[in-house]
Scaffold this motif. Structure first.
Motif, PDB file in Angstrom:
ATOM      1  N   PRO A  95      29.868  41.856  59.796  1.00  0.00           N
ATOM      2  CA  PRO A  95      30.419  43.112  59.259  1.00  0.00           C
ATOM      3  C   PRO A  95      31.859  42.989  58.756  1.00  0.00           C
ATOM      4  O   PRO A  95      32.236  43.647  57.786  1.00  0.00           O
ATOM      5  N   ILE A  96      32.683  42.159  59.411  1.00  0.00           N
ATOM      6  CA  ILE A  96      34.106  42.101  59.045  1.00  0.00           C
ATOM      7  C   ILE A  96      34.307  41.632  57.603  1.00  0.00           C
ATOM      8  O   ILE A  96      35.050  42.274  56.841  1.00  0.00           O
ATOM      9  N   PRO A  97      33.672  40.547  57.144  1.00  0.00           N
ATOM     10  CA  PRO A  97      33.841  40.171  55.728  1.00  0.00           C
ATOM     11  C   PRO A  97      33.348  41.248  54.761  1.00  0.00           C
ATOM     12  O   PRO A  97      33.954  41.455  53.699  1.00  0.00           O
ATOM     13  N   LEU A  98      32.276  41.949  55.131  1.00  0.00           N
ATOM     14  CA  LEU A  98      31.761  43.003  54.248  1.00  0.00           C
ATOM     15  C   LEU A  98      32.764  44.131  54.098  1.00  0.00           C
ATOM     16  O   LEU A  98      33.035  44.606  52.993  1.00  0.00           O
ATOM     17  N   TRP A  99      33.356  44.573  55.225  1.00  0.00           N
ATOM     18  CA  TRP A  99      34.364  45.631  55.154  1.00  0.00           C
ATOM     19  C   TRP A  99      35.601  45.132  54.391  1.00  0.00           C
ATOM     20  O   TRP A  99      36.236  45.905  53.652  1.00  0.00           O
ATOM     21  N   ALA A 100      35.960  43.853  54.571  1.00  0.00           N
ATOM     22  CA  ALA A 100      37.105  43.299  53.842  1.00  0.00           C
ATOM     23  C   ALA A 100      36.859  43.332  52.332  1.00  0.00           C
ATOM     24  O   ALA A 100      37.775  43.606  51.546  1.00  0.00           O
ATOM     25  N   LEU A 101      35.625  43.070  51.932  1.00  0.00           N
ATOM     26  CA  LEU A 101      35.258  43.124  50.520  1.00  0.00           C
ATOM     27  C   LEU A 101      35.516  44.518  49.947  1.00  0.00           C
ATOM     28  O   LEU A 101      36.150  44.674  48.895  1.00  0.00           O
ATOM     29  N   PHE A 102      35.034  45.551  50.650  1.00  0.00           N
ATOM     30  CA  PHE A 102      35.177  46.911  50.132  1.00  0.00           C
ATOM     31  C   PHE A 102      36.621  47.403  50.218  1.00  0.00           C
ATOM     32  O   PHE A 102      37.079  48.158  49.353  1.00  0.00           O
ATOM     33  N   CYS A 103      37.347  46.992  51.251  1.00  0.00           N
ATOM     34  CA  CYS A 103      38.778  47.324  51.313  1.00  0.00           C
ATOM     35  C   CYS A 103      39.513  46.752  50.102  1.00  0.00           C
ATOM     36  O   CYS A 103      40.348  47.433  49.490  1.00  0.00           O
ATOM     37  N   ALA A 104      39.204  45.512  49.764  1.00  0.00           N
ATOM     38  CA  ALA A 104      39.863  44.875  48.625  1.00  0.00           C
ATOM     39  C   ALA A 104      39.482  45.551  47.311  1.00  0.00           C
ATOM     40  O   ALA A 104      40.321  45.708  46.415  1.00  0.00           O
ATOM     41  N   LEU A 105      38.226  45.958  47.190  1.00  0.00           N
ATOM     42  CA  LEU A 105      37.791  46.675  45.988  1.00  0.00           C
ATOM     43  C   LEU A 105      38.655  47.911  45.755  1.00  0.00           C
ATOM     44  O   LEU A 105      39.158  48.157  44.653  1.00  0.00           O
ATOM     45  N   ILE A 106      38.835  48.710  46.822  1.00  0.00           N
ATOM     46  CA  ILE A 106      39.556  49.975  46.678  1.00  0.00           C
ATOM     47  C   ILE A 106      41.051  49.736  46.503  1.00  0.00           C
ATOM     48  O   ILE A 106      41.703  50.379  45.675  1.00  0.00           O
ATOM     49  N   ALA A 266      36.672  36.738  55.946  1.00  0.00           N
ATOM     50  CA  ALA A 266      37.164  38.037  55.475  1.00  0.00           C
ATOM     51  C   ALA A 266      38.120  37.855  54.305  1.00  0.00           C
ATOM     52  O   ALA A 266      38.077  38.615  53.328  1.00  0.00           O
ATOM     53  N   LEU A 267      38.996  36.828  54.384  1.00  0.00           N
ATOM     54  CA  LEU A 267      39.935  36.562  53.302  1.00  0.00           C
ATOM     55  C   LEU A 267      39.197  36.183  52.019  1.00  0.00           C
ATOM     56  O   LEU A 267      39.535  36.657  50.920  1.00  0.00           O
ATOM     57  N   LEU A 268      38.174  35.342  52.154  1.00  0.00           N
ATOM     58  CA  LEU A 268      37.399  34.933  50.983  1.00  0.00           C
ATOM     59  C   LEU A 268      36.684  36.126  50.357  1.00  0.00           C
ATOM     60  O   LEU A 268      36.663  36.285  49.129  1.00  0.00           O
ATOM     61  N   PHE A 269      36.101  36.973  51.195  1.00  0.00           N
ATOM     62  CA  PHE A 269      35.414  38.162  50.685  1.00  0.00           C
ATOM     63  C   PHE A 269      36.408  39.132  50.049  1.00  0.00           C
ATOM     64  O   PHE A 269      36.099  39.773  49.037  1.00  0.00           O
ATOM     65  N   ALA A 270      37.608  39.252  50.642  1.00  0.00           N
ATOM     66  CA  ALA A 270      38.626  40.141  50.084  1.00  0.00           C
ATOM     67  C   ALA A 270      39.067  39.649  48.703  1.00  0.00           C
ATOM     68  O   ALA A 270      39.213  40.442  47.762  1.00  0.00           O
ATOM     69  N   LEU A 271      39.276  38.342  48.570  1.00  0.00           N
ATOM     70  CA  LEU A 271      39.632  37.786  47.266  1.00  0.00           C
ATOM     71  C   LEU A 271      38.513  38.021  46.257  1.00  0.00           C
ATOM     72  O   LEU A 271      38.769  38.382  45.095  1.00  0.00           O
ATOM     73  N   GLY A 272      37.278  37.838  46.717  1.00  0.00           N
ATOM     74  CA  GLY A 272      36.137  38.111  45.841  1.00  0.00           C
ATOM     75  C   GLY A 272      36.091  39.576  45.425  1.00  0.00           C
ATOM     76  O   GLY A 272      35.836  39.897  44.264  1.00  0.00           O
ATOM     77  N   GLY A 273      36.364  40.480  46.379  1.00  0.00           N
ATOM     78  CA  GLY A 273      36.372  41.906  46.059  1.00  0.00           C
ATOM     79  C   GLY A 273      37.445  42.258  45.048  1.00  0.00           C
ATOM     80  O   GLY A 273      37.209  43.055  44.124  1.00  0.00           O
TER      81      GLY A 273
END
Length: 301
Positions: A95-106, A266-273
């Motif tokens: 769940p943490i990488p997924l939430w990081a992705l959406f946080c980065a999107l917004i 989470a960092l990788l997903f955030a960068l992707g987001g």
């Protein structure tokens, strides 16, 4: 190319709608299709029915902005049915990488959002009201129940209202009411009778609530945007990746309490987001066909 943009934006909205705590309305808002979406939905009125009853199909299609709605909701439905399984897996196991992705999107979309409003003290206060409203919604506790058939209709009507309101997740409303798991099971299991009831509720809720939002944006545009931006900001409480028992932590604090903060992923997903959102925000410019050269000007040169 315009149609492709609408489909891609619909895909992004559908992906957000599957995840409790993230709103497809948020994606519509920050991708610049929110006001057109509300206007198109609100145009499904008595005049539209009159045109349809007279078989004036071309006029009916233009009146409801049919091509735009078809592309956008087509993307939403494709995304929901194709990503439901993947996102459910991520929610359960990572769940943490997924939430990081959406946080980065917004977060990536916030600067252009903030620049879209002519700020004043009154609008700052409205933004604060929106933040408080989203925080209250985010603090509500999910519940469990055994759903009856009629509950799917009611759940659809309520969830769609939240779904088109930026910052308030329709999926989270379903989770809070105990209907998220039954609805997701109906989607993945293709339970058509249940999905038909849910879809009917969505249509009823969408047609009624969209008119209110459309009226507010037409008459109080910047004030409404300020309120909606506040709701988006307040939603961060619900989607912050590192939290336990509704307490928010920094990654290293979370690791000390829970063991693994999944920080690298989470960092990788955030960068992707962030990259995905930048691509979505610049998609219109990239996909816009190049202006044809002026042969007369070329001859003069």
């Amino acid at each position: 190319m315009q149609y492709l943009q609408w489909i891609i934006k619909g895909l992004a909205m559908g992906a957000a709608d599957v995840v409790p705590g993230v709103s497809g309305g948020t994606l519509a808002f920050i991708l610049g299709v929110y006001e057109r979406l509300l206007a198109a939905i609100s145009s499904c009125n008595l005049l539209a029915l009159k045109l349809l009853s007279r078989l004036q199909l071309a006029a009916f299609w233009r009146h409801i902005d049919g091509t735009f709605l078809l592309c956008l909701f087509g993307g939403v439905l494709v995304s929901i049915f194709s990503l439901a399984g993947v996102l459910t897996y991520m929610l359960e196991y990572r769940p943490i990488p997924l939430w990081a992705l959406f946080c980065a999107l917004i977060l990536t979309a916030l600067p252009p959002l903030l620049r879209s409003v002519r700020w004043s003290l009154w609008r700052l206060l409205l933004c604060g009201v929106g933040i408080a409203f989203a925080l209250i919604i985010g603090m509500l506790t999910p519940r469990q129940l055994e759903p009856q058939s009629w509950m799917f209709f009611v759940a659809g009507a309520i969830a769609i209202c939240a779904m088109i309101l930026p910052g308030i997740s329709g999926s989270f409303i379903l989770l809070m009411s105990g209907m998220y798991a039954p609805v997701l099971a109906a989607v993945t299991g293709l339970q058509l009778n249940v999905l038909a009831l849910f879809l009917l509720g969505c249509i009823v809720g969408l047609l009624s609530f969209s008119r209110l939002l459309n009226w507010l944006l037409r008459h109080y545009h910047d004030a409404s945007l300020a309120l909606l931006i506040g709701v988006v900001l307040g939603a961060f409480y619900r989607i912050w990746p590192w939290q336990l028992d509704q307490q928010l932590y920094l990654p290293w604090q979370y690791a000390a309490k829970a063991g693994d903060a999944d920080s690298l992923m989470a960092l990788l997903f955030a960068l992707g987001g962030a990259l995905i959102m930048l691509a979505l925000l610049h998609m219109e410019k990239w996909l816009k066909p190049a202006a044809p050269s002026n042969p007369v000007a070329d001859v003069k040169e």
